[in-house]
Design a protein around this motif. Sequence first.
Motif, short mmCIF file in Angstrom:
data_model
loop_
_atom_site.label_atom_id
_atom_site.label_comp_id
_atom_site.label_asym_id
_atom_site.label_seq_id
_atom_site.Cartn_x
_atom_site.Cartn_y
_atom_site.Cartn_z
N TYR A 88 0.90 -1.49 0.39
CA TYR A 88 0.32 -0.17 0.39
C TYR A 88 0.68 0.79 0.35
N HIS A 95 -11.64 5.62 -2.68
CA HIS A 95 -12.16 4.81 -3.17
C HIS A 95 -12.28 3.12 -3.66
N TYR A 96 -10.76 3.48 -4.01
CA TYR A 96 -10.17 2.77 -4.59
C TYR A 96 -9.39 1.49 -3.68
N HIS A 97 -9.20 1.82 -2.71
CA HIS A 97 -8.26 1.79 -1.55
C HIS A 97 -9.17 0.65 -0.34
N PHE A 98 -9.88 1.91 -0.49
CA PHE A 98 -10.81 1.28 0.48
C PHE A 98 -12.65 -0.12 -0.11
N ASN A 99 -12.11 -0.42 -1.37
CA ASN A 99 -13.76 -1.01 -1.77
C ASN A 99 -15.21 0.56 -1.66
N LEU A 100 -15.21 1.30 -1.57
CA LEU A 100 -15.96 1.69 -1.19
C LEU A 100 -16.69 3.21 -2.98
N SER A 101 -17.44 3.13 -3.38
CA SER A 101 -17.56 3.90 -4.23
C SER A 101 -17.63 5.48 -3.56
N TYR A 133 -16.05 2.36 9.27
CA TYR A 133 -15.64 1.46 8.67
C TYR A 133 -15.87 -0.18 8.98
N GLY A 178 -14.86 -3.20 6.97
CA GLY A 178 -14.71 -4.03 6.23
C GLY A 178 -13.85 -5.01 6.43
#
Length: 93
Positions: A35, A45-51, A91, A93
């Motif tokens: 990372y 958004h890409y690194h945390f799997n969120l929109s 979060y 996740g």
Amino acid sequence: MEIDTFWLAVGLAALGYFIGDGLKNFAKPQKKSRYPYLIKEKDLHYHFNLSKDEIAELLNKYPDAPRIELKGTTYYSYHKFIDWLSSNDIYKG
């Protein structure tokens, strides 16, 4: 003369020890994190799997997120952001 030889031998032994210790890990260097240390706000958004909308909502709702601003660009430290998310139970996740 005898003392000079002794110190020369001690110096060579220490040199051999430090060179050997350094070569021990030469073939297998320490692994770096996959990372990045700093993430641009537009890439969160890409690194945390969120929109993108979820990240925008999160940052609007919690403006105290740890961030760094450099030359007008906002960055987030990956590890500090993860710690902040988990400490605030934001979060799961």
